[in-house]
Design an enzyme around this catalytic site. Sequence first.
Site, short mmCIF file in Angstrom:
data_model
loop_
_atom_site.label_atom_id
_atom_site.label_comp_id
_atom_site.label_asym_id
_atom_site.label_seq_id
_atom_site.Cartn_x
_atom_site.Cartn_y
_atom_site.Cartn_z
N ASP A 13 0.81 -1.22 0.00
CA ASP A 13 0.00 0.00 0.00
C ASP A 13 0.85 1.27 0.00
O ASP A 13 0.44 2.31 0.55
CB ASP A 13 -0.97 0.02 1.20
CG ASP A 13 -1.92 -1.17 1.16
OD1 ASP A 13 -2.30 -1.59 0.07
OD2 ASP A 13 -2.26 -1.68 2.25
N LYS A 16 1.87 2.12 -5.09
CA LYS A 16 2.44 1.58 -6.34
C LYS A 16 1.54 1.87 -7.54
O LYS A 16 2.02 2.19 -8.62
CB LYS A 16 2.62 0.06 -6.21
CG LYS A 16 3.59 -0.34 -5.12
CD LYS A 16 3.64 -1.84 -4.93
CE LYS A 16 2.37 -2.45 -4.36
NZ LYS A 16 2.04 -2.08 -2.98
N GLY A 40 -4.54 -4.20 -3.90
CA GLY A 40 -5.52 -3.15 -4.19
C GLY A 40 -4.75 -1.91 -4.55
O GLY A 40 -4.08 -1.33 -3.70
N HIS A 41 -4.76 -1.54 -5.82
CA HIS A 41 -3.96 -0.42 -6.30
C HIS A 41 -4.89 0.71 -6.75
O HIS A 41 -5.73 0.51 -7.62
CB HIS A 41 -3.06 -0.87 -7.46
CG HIS A 41 -2.06 -1.91 -7.05
ND1 HIS A 41 -1.20 -2.50 -7.93
CD2 HIS A 41 -1.78 -2.46 -5.84
CE1 HIS A 41 -0.43 -3.37 -7.28
NE2 HIS A 41 -0.77 -3.36 -6.01
N GLN A 223 1.90 -6.07 -3.27
CA GLN A 223 2.41 -6.19 -1.88
C GLN A 223 3.71 -5.39 -1.74
O GLN A 223 3.86 -4.38 -2.40
CB GLN A 223 2.60 -7.67 -1.48
CG GLN A 223 1.29 -8.44 -1.35
CD GLN A 223 0.70 -8.88 -2.67
OE1 GLN A 223 1.35 -9.50 -3.47
NE2 GLN A 223 -0.56 -8.58 -2.91
#
Length: 424
Positions: A13, A16, A40-41, A223
């Site tokens: 988080d 990225k 989750g991006h 990650q």
Amino acid sequence: MPATIVLGAQWGDEGKGRVVDYFAAGADYVVRYQGGNNAGHTIIVGDQHLALSLIPSGIHYPDCIPVIASGTVIDPKVLIDEMDKVASQGLDPSRVRLSANAHLIMPYHRKLDAVMERYLGRNQIGTTKRGIGPAYTDKYARSGIRVQDLFDPKIFREKVEVALEEKNKLLPRVYNTLPIDVEEIVEEYLEYAGRLRPHVTDTSLLLWKAIRDGETVLFEGAQGTLLDIDHGTYPFVTSSNPTAGGAVVGSGIGPRDIDQVVGVAKAYISRVGTGPFPTELHDADGDRMIELGGEYGTVTGRRRRCGWLDLVALRYAARVNGLSHIFMTKLDILSAFETVKVAVGYREGDTLHEEFPAQQSVLYHCTPEYVELPGWGTDITGVREYADLPANARAYIEFVADTVGVPVGWVSVGPERSQLVEVG
Ligand code: GDP
Ligand code: IMO
Ligand code: MG
């Protein structure tokens, strides 16, 4: 930047998605090389918000091809739903390319992820319960089912039957839960096959040709370094290799084809799930980071644990990834603090650990040794030129670069695409 890896230098988080979105403006390909929909991006362009879990963050650019490579684990329904979601936001998912060798997350993987966590009780990892760990477990046990198996119904059924032979003993006998029906899985997954087929290709060959032709390829980590199965805070990690080596293995290209490795790090640090975290704050400063930084998980909505920037860990990330640059995100969140701290060592009795300790117990027992730097006390979200940042903010960035020994190439000062500063 012909072939660049962009990866998380902390516990995930880091931002990225927004960093890859920024670099993707000039990229021909953006490649996800590991992980699955545990990621989750978030990308924000104007007032459009996009949260991606599987589709690489180059999707906004019509000339960029998003590639999901063989090191990933794919929940087919999630991928199909995500393609539908981006289409509903006016983006074109038809360009997405999916490796035939990527492994499938099956319903029994999701179920096992949930029951195994429950079984661990107090010792649980705090996984995203998306079936990631069990899917990688089967991959390495050589009992996994791959995307290409979807296109041979006979083989697919056989593989599901073999898998369920074991899982349907494990689920009721060990985990006291209901067995899973073969027919349901076969019917459901073979339906996905039709939707996925046009996207499936030999992504290793595709990328090899692209790199040979001088095209620009970005590798997008999911990650972060400290969640790496080999180099992270095991067992409180994910089941893949987000580190730079993982990009090469997970994409099926050679290490000599990589030109740069950009490590994304927040100006502070956060972690979701359990596991050691030396600079974690349990006070008003930590609460402030969470509230101002909106530190709630993109995937699970969980409150992220937050703390001061850990330069011991960041130097470690620089080492294990061979970072060429740091991209520092969320500097704007620190504007609210009168002074800002950075950890430069871990104290354990008379010993000062300046290197990230190989013995994990140190991470639980140490006290971080901080350097306290003056804050800048002013809103920086509108700054676009390095020279316009307050002197104390520049001093903070330079302190980080000097201590880690890697240049900070960019700093972001807000979540929107344009809110960033190239460090001159
Ligand atoms: P990822 O998993 O590394 O892609 O990061 P996430 O998207 O899960 O979490 C990063 C969060 O921080 C997202 O909500 C972003 O919109 C937000 N973000 C990224 N960069 C900045 C920044 O410079 N400032 C602020 N305030 N928010 C940012
Ligand atoms: P992005 O790509 C932050 C964490 C989980 C848990 C551990 C193992 O958005 O940075 P898993 O479901 O992977 O088996 O969970 O890893 N985790 C993440 N934390 N960001 C992520 O992805 C994460 N993906 C997994 O919270 O602690
Ligand atoms: Mg995330």
